[in-house]
Enzyme design. Structure first.
Site, short mmCIF file in Angstrom:
data_model
loop_
_atom_site.label_atom_id
_atom_site.label_comp_id
_atom_site.label_asym_id
_atom_site.label_seq_id
_atom_site.Cartn_x
_atom_site.Cartn_y
_atom_site.Cartn_z
CG ASN A 9 -1.70 1.20 1.53
OD1 ASN A 9 -1.68 2.02 0.48
ND2 ASN A 9 -2.39 1.45 2.51
CE LYS A 11 -0.10 3.11 4.78
NZ LYS A 11 0.15 3.02 6.19
CG HIS A 95 -5.75 2.08 5.45
ND1 HIS A 95 -5.18 2.91 6.18
CD2 HIS A 95 -4.67 1.07 5.14
CE1 HIS A 95 -3.89 2.39 6.46
NE2 HIS A 95 -3.78 1.30 5.72
CD GLU A 97 -2.56 5.39 6.93
OE1 GLU A 97 -2.60 5.56 5.60
OE2 GLU A 97 -1.63 4.93 7.46
CD GLU A 167 -3.15 -2.47 7.44
OE1 GLU A 167 -2.19 -2.58 6.67
OE2 GLU A 167 -4.03 -1.29 7.19
N GLY A 173 2.87 2.21 10.52
CA GLY A 173 3.79 3.34 10.62
C GLY A 173 4.67 3.57 11.81
CB SER A 213 5.58 -1.89 11.75
OG SER A 213 5.20 -0.54 11.85
P1 13P Z 1 3.39 0.27 7.49
O1 13P Z 1 3.79 -1.11 7.00
O2 13P Z 1 3.97 1.35 6.97
O3 13P Z 1 3.12 0.20 9.03
O4 13P Z 1 1.91 0.46 6.87
C1 13P Z 1 0.99 -0.72 7.21
C2 13P Z 1 -0.40 -0.16 6.51
O5 13P Z 1 -1.05 0.70 6.78
C3 13P Z 1 -0.60 -0.86 5.25
O6 13P Z 1 -2.03 -0.60 4.76
#
Ligand code: 13P
Length: 249
Positions: A9, A11, A95, A97, A167, A173, A213
């Protein structure tokens, strides 16, 4: 046996040119890696270039979000029909976010999941608790509520064919990961919820990823768990070498 699925992903990273270069390089280096599904989710503006660059390879291209209607007066939105027309095969839905910053709710997640399936786009449905919920011991309840809401109204066959991603929000992150055992425990719980609502066969077939992560150094521990079928990776999917290591775990 469920087929592993490793998804990146991206982003809000990479221009269209950067996406194209990345996918060409990834495709050239993937030859011989056929035991896993490989999905890349670039930004909307890179989708067309990404689909072209992925042609002839095993790489599938996902969007990171979509609207639930196929057309209409929704300024700034992208419809499932538009994605399908570009050759996009998957879409991340719900997601954290989007839930956190863009007012995505369980209800809109469900509408989007249904719309994706109606348009032959495979949803990658994200669920997961925030730190406060984990600390209160609410993880199972939160994940149960999100999973049930996201899948409401689907058939057992539809559920078997989509992808879920667990997740934990506090692990995204942050460099903090869930332990592989904890992730396995929650993902087993998600499978039980699906077994109750959609039957054992769907629960046995649906693929569930862990995300938060995930790095080349820790992916193996997650993939060794019996209920974890893949990873949804943010930061570590942004460099070809690192993404290749994840795929070749
Ligand atoms: P990270 O791998 O950067 O922690 O992000 C995970 C994520 O949100 C994947 O959708």
């Amino acid at each position: 046996m469920r087929r592993p699925v490793i998804a990146g992903n991206w982003k809000m990273h990479k221009t269209s040119h950067e996406a194209q270069e990345f996918i060409e390089k990834l495709a050239a280096n993937l030859k011989g890696v056929e035991e896993a599904d490989v999905i890349v989710a670039p930004a909307f503006t890179s989708l067309e270039a990404a689909v072209k660059a992925a042609q002839g390879s095993q790489i599938k291209i996902a969007a990171q979000n979509m609207h639930w209607e196929n057309k209409g007066a929704y300024t700034g939105e992208i419809s499932p029909a538009m994605l399908r027309d570009l050759g996009v095969t998957h879409c991340i839905i719900g997601h954290s976010e989007r839930r956190q910053y863009f007012a995505e709710t369980d209800h809109t997640v469900n509408k989007k999941v249904r719309a994706a399936l109606d348009n032959e786009i495979i949803p990658i449905v994200c669920v997961g608790e925030i730190l406060e919920e984990r600390e209160k011991g609410d993880t199972f309840n939160v994940v149960e509520k999100q999973t049930k809401a996201a899948l409401e109204g689907l058939t057992s066959t539809q559920v078997a064919e989509l992808i879920l991603a667990y997740e934990p929000v506090w692990a995204i992150g942050t460099g903090k990961t869930s332990s592989a055992d904890d992730a396995q425990e929650v993902i087993t719980k998600i499978r039980e919820i699906i077994a109750n609502d959609f039957g054992r066969e769907s629960a046995g077939r649906v693929r569930i990823q862990y995300g938060g992560s995930v790095k080349p150094e820790n992916i193996k521990g997650f993939m060794e768990q019996s209920d974890i079928d893949g990873a949804l990776v943010g930061g570590a999917s942004l460099e070809v070498d690192s993404f290749l290591k994840l795929i070749n775990y």
